[in-house]
Structures are given as C-alpha cells and as structure tokens.
Design a protein around this motif. Sequence first.
Motif, PDB file in Angstrom:
ATOM      1  N   ALA A 198      42.834  49.519  49.785  1.00 45.66           N
ATOM      2  CA  ALA A 198      43.576  48.665  48.847  1.00 45.66           C
ATOM      3  C   ALA A 198      42.962  47.274  48.726  1.00 45.66           C
ATOM      4  CB  ALA A 198      45.028  48.559  49.288  1.00 45.66           C
ATOM      5  N   ALA A 199      42.141  46.895  49.706  1.00 47.32           N
ATOM      6  CA  ALA A 199      41.534  45.566  49.682  1.00 47.32           C
ATOM      7  C   ALA A 199      40.244  45.580  50.495  1.00 47.32           C
ATOM      8  CB  ALA A 199      42.502  44.520  50.250  1.00 47.32           C
ATOM      9  N   PHE A 200      39.321  44.710  50.130  1.00 45.88           N
ATOM     10  CA  PHE A 200      38.157  44.502  50.989  1.00 45.88           C
ATOM     11  C   PHE A 200      37.584  43.099  50.777  1.00 45.88           C
ATOM     12  CE2 PHE A 200      35.872  46.431  47.297  1.00 45.88           C
ATOM     13  CZ  PHE A 200      34.858  45.502  47.109  1.00 45.88           C
ATOM     14  N   GLN A 201      36.938  42.610  51.821  1.00 44.12           N
ATOM     15  CA  GLN A 201      36.238  41.337  51.772  1.00 44.12           C
ATOM     16  C   GLN A 201      34.752  41.604  51.560  1.00 44.12           C
ATOM     17  OE1 GLN A 201      38.878  38.676  54.917  1.00 44.12           O
ATOM     18  NE2 GLN A 201      37.055  39.717  55.673  1.00 44.12           N
ATOM     19  N   LEU A 202      34.117  40.850  50.676  1.00 43.48           N
ATOM     20  CA  LEU A 202      32.665  40.866  50.571  1.00 43.48           C
ATOM     21  C   LEU A 202      32.170  39.611  51.278  1.00 43.48           C
ATOM     22  CD1 LEU A 202      30.047  42.138  49.459  1.00 43.48           C
ATOM     23  CD2 LEU A 202      30.312  40.641  47.468  1.00 43.48           C
ATOM     24  N   VAL A 203      31.426  39.796  52.368  1.00 44.90           N
ATOM     25  CA  VAL A 203      30.973  38.682  53.199  1.00 44.90           C
ATOM     26  C   VAL A 203      29.453  38.605  53.108  1.00 44.90           C
ATOM     27  CG1 VAL A 203      30.985  37.667  55.507  1.00 44.90           C
ATOM     28  CG2 VAL A 203      32.903  39.114  54.770  1.00 44.90           C
ATOM     29  N   GLU A 204      28.920  37.458  52.676  1.00 41.11           N
ATOM     30  CA  GLU A 204      27.470  37.296  52.620  1.00 41.11           C
ATOM     31  C   GLU A 204      27.028  36.236  53.619  1.00 41.11           C
ATOM     32  OE1 GLU A 204      23.642  36.641  49.652  1.00 41.11           O
ATOM     33  OE2 GLU A 204      25.659  36.445  48.818  1.00 41.11           O
ATOM     34  N   GLY A 250      35.411  47.374  36.519  1.00 38.29           N
ATOM     35  CA  GLY A 250      36.780  46.942  36.801  1.00 38.29           C
ATOM     36  C   GLY A 250      37.784  48.072  36.774  1.00 38.29           C
ATOM     37  N   SER A 251      37.543  49.089  35.952  1.00 35.34           N
ATOM     38  CA  SER A 251      38.478  50.214  35.891  1.00 35.34           C
ATOM     39  C   SER A 251      38.504  50.984  37.200  1.00 35.34           C
ATOM     40  CB  SER A 251      38.095  51.155  34.747  1.00 35.34           C
ATOM     41  OG  SER A 251      36.778  51.658  34.933  1.00 35.34           O
ATOM     42  N   VAL A 252      37.376  50.964  37.916  1.00 32.96           N
ATOM     43  CA  VAL A 252      37.311  51.645  39.217  1.00 32.96           C
ATOM     44  C   VAL A 252      37.997  50.808  40.304  1.00 32.96           C
ATOM     45  CG1 VAL A 252      35.748  52.558  40.999  1.00 32.96           C
ATOM     46  CG2 VAL A 252      35.158  52.781  38.571  1.00 32.96           C
ATOM     47  N   LEU A 253      37.819  49.486  40.221  1.00 32.98           N
ATOM     48  CA  LEU A 253      38.318  48.584  41.262  1.00 32.98           C
ATOM     49  C   LEU A 253      39.640  47.916  40.896  1.00 32.98           C
ATOM     50  CD1 LEU A 253      34.895  46.827  41.976  1.00 32.98           C
ATOM     51  CD2 LEU A 253      36.061  48.397  43.534  1.00 32.98           C
ATOM     52  N   LYS A 254      40.281  48.343  39.808  1.00 33.88           N
ATOM     53  CA  LYS A 254      41.420  47.607  39.263  1.00 33.88           C
ATOM     54  C   LYS A 254      42.579  47.464  40.250  1.00 33.88           C
ATOM     55  CE  LYS A 254      43.286  51.735  36.955  1.00 33.88           C
ATOM     56  NZ  LYS A 254      43.683  52.314  35.639  1.00 33.88           N
TER      57      LYS A 254
END
Length: 441
Positions: A116-122, A142-146
């Motif tokens: 349901a959620a994720f962090q993108l950490v660089e 966006g339709s995939v990650l909406k």
Amino acid sequence: MVLARAGARALRGAARAAIPCLWRGRHFSSGKEPVENHPVTPMLQHLVYKIKSTGPITVAEYMKEVLTNPAKGYYVHRDMLGEKGDFITSPEISQIFGELLGIWFISEWMATGKSAAFQLVELGPGRGTLAGDILRVFSQLGSVLKNCDISIHLVEVSQQLSEIQALTLTEGKAPLERSDGSPVYMRGVTTSGIPISWYRDLQDVPKEYSFYVAHEFFDVLPVHKFQKTSHGWREVLIDIDPQVSDKLRFVLAPCATPAEAFIQHDETRDHVEVCPEAGVIVQELSQRIALTGGAALIADYGHDGTKTDTFRGFCGHKLHDVLIAPGTADLTADVDFSYLRRMAQGTVASLGPIKQHAFLKNMGIDVRLKVLLSKSAEPSLRQQLLQGYDMLMNPKKMGERFNFFALLPHQRLHGPSQERNANQSKPSPSPVAGFSELTWQ
C-alpha cells in the motif's frame, strides 16, 4: 553523516620515518612533477598541518577530508556534475537510464505484492536528475501506482547539491520547510505532489518498506589501501615530501595498522583496497530490507574482487593526480562487490554484479530507444538519444565499466519458507528484472 561512519579508526600516529612506497600506480603521484605543478590549495594547507601534527594519514582519511570536510570539502560547496563540472553521470547522459530504473522499482513492487505504500530512498542524489526520471515513470504509470502511497527520501551531505535537487524536483512551485537542527533538514513536495525529505544520514530515514538506489555513491566512500611486502601487509599512507614542504607523497606504514583486519585471510592479490564504510552501509541496508522488505539497487564502477589499484582523481572530465591540488578534483575508487556481498552476511540475498549493458538490455533499453526515436522528429534530438545510448551501452565506454548489484529479501528469490497445505499452491518467485529479462506479471 553517512560518510563519517567509519568501520575502524586508522593509526594516526604513524611513525614519521615511514618506509617510502616503491609501488606507483598510473593514477598516483610519481614524485617527479615540477613544484609549479603543485598549486597550494586551502585543503592542501589543511592536510599539511594535519600531517605535521599527527603523522602520515591513511588514504581513507585523505579521501574523507578532501571530499567531505565541512569547511573545504570538494562535495560540500561545489556543483561538480555535468559538462561544466568534473564528471558526468549516466542520468545526465540519457533520460532512458533513470526511466529503466523506475521500471525496475515498479517491477519489484509488483512482484512482491503491491504494498500500500513504499519509500524511494536515494543515497547521494547528485543533481536530482535520476530521482526526477524515476518520478516521471511513476507519473506515466500512475494507473498502476494509483493506490500506492509513495514518498521520496534523499540522503545528501552537501547543502549546495540539496538546493539543486530541490529545484530539480519541486521546480520551486511549493515552499520548502527547513530545519537545520533536525535529522530531516529539508522537506518539500515534488511537482507531481509526492512528499520529499532530505537527510544527512541513512540512519535517520524511517525504517519502512523501502526501495533504495545508490548510483555512483559507493565509489566515493573512503578506502584503505594495502600493499603486500616481504614483512606482510602494509597500509599505504600519505605523508609530506621531505624535499618539498607543500607536496604530498605516498609511503608505506612501517608496521601493521588497525584497518588490516578487513583484509581477507585468503587474499591472493598483492594490492587491495578496502572500504569499511561501505560495509557499514550495506549492513544497514540489509537489516532494513530483512526487517521491512523492499530492495536496494546499487550501480557503480566496480569489480568482483579482482582489481587492485583503482584509486584515481577526476578534474574537468580528465584523470587527475590524486595528490595534486586536493579539494579541486573528485576522488574515487572502484567498488569491490565481493566485499559488499560478504558484508551483507547472509541477512539478505544478493544478485550481481552484472555489467551495465547487460542489465539495461534486460530492462528493455532497445525498445525504449525505438519509442523515443519514433517520437523525435528533430535530428539533433535523435542524435543525442543515439549518442547517449552508445555511451551507456558501448563496452568500451560505460557498458562494462559500470555494474549493477541488488540486495533483496531471501523470500523474493526462494519463496516463503513455511509449509503449505495441500489446498494451497506455492507461488513461484518471478525473475528479478535486469538480472534476467523484464517480464510483467
């Protein structure tokens, strides 16, 4: 600071009568350059004073001072990227690079259950170009990650670079929230409405389900250099040239130093570079991934425990003597991926290293290039796309110099370990994109 988390303290009080180093790699000072070719920079003055006070310093300490010293460090107060800087990175060369990495993270998110959620950490985000390209893919899909709540977390020690990243990712459309005394020293919202935060230390990033990316990050972490002698391993140190008071030279430590503990007992090379800080960071990433899930994707110059002398400098896109005019050039050493694999200590699974041209081909770079070319009527743009593709894929350019390496939970590769009853089918883990051909489930 991430770069300040050393795995061991080097022997700072090394004897002044250190044995002169006989070995000279092609990127090192030969000691024969005219004095006028050694400009006295503020960093050189600082290092000379430091060495006079404490004795010869390790290469790791030299790199740390030159690159991240709060007052004079190369990374702290300079914008060194791009055509006008000292080096250029893959995201600056072609948008396709970042787009394919964005696809990689979405592929892994889908393969592991669409959380349901994720962090993108660089880690070390440069000018924010890579994160921007990844976010563009997130928007296009966006339709995939909406239904997924995404947040961006950047680990950056340079205040100047963080300002450039903010401009790249927010375009100044929303005010930034600053808090110098807080672990999160800056917050904002990207142009696509995703919350973004800046940290100086990976430890301060929330321990949540995350995807980590480190592109050309590990190669600038400080390395200890060792040479095998008739008396055993001896660490390469940096001292003042006795003939010229403001010139540096390499010497060998007269006896064992603490960092020698990081050398493998069965090491067969006669010269090795070891990066304890890389081990600390990989252990932190491994523990986080094992605890909360996600994955880490590392892309860098590197080898699998085969190379010896890789320490070098870059200034104006050209090789630069590492001991001349410190503070004016980038310092780097190839990543030893075999060392990163050992430092994961089995906490997570690892894949790679795989050559960049193979990884990007598996990710579908050829298909993406054809799509962009078909949409590009401008000859100069088409030429730019083709030149960028060649730079990324040509084995004589970046294609074989760069490698990709991934850390993933064990169950991602081997499936759940618990027993299932007869009415349950055991899912077969899907292949990991990039390390095999990309497939959409």
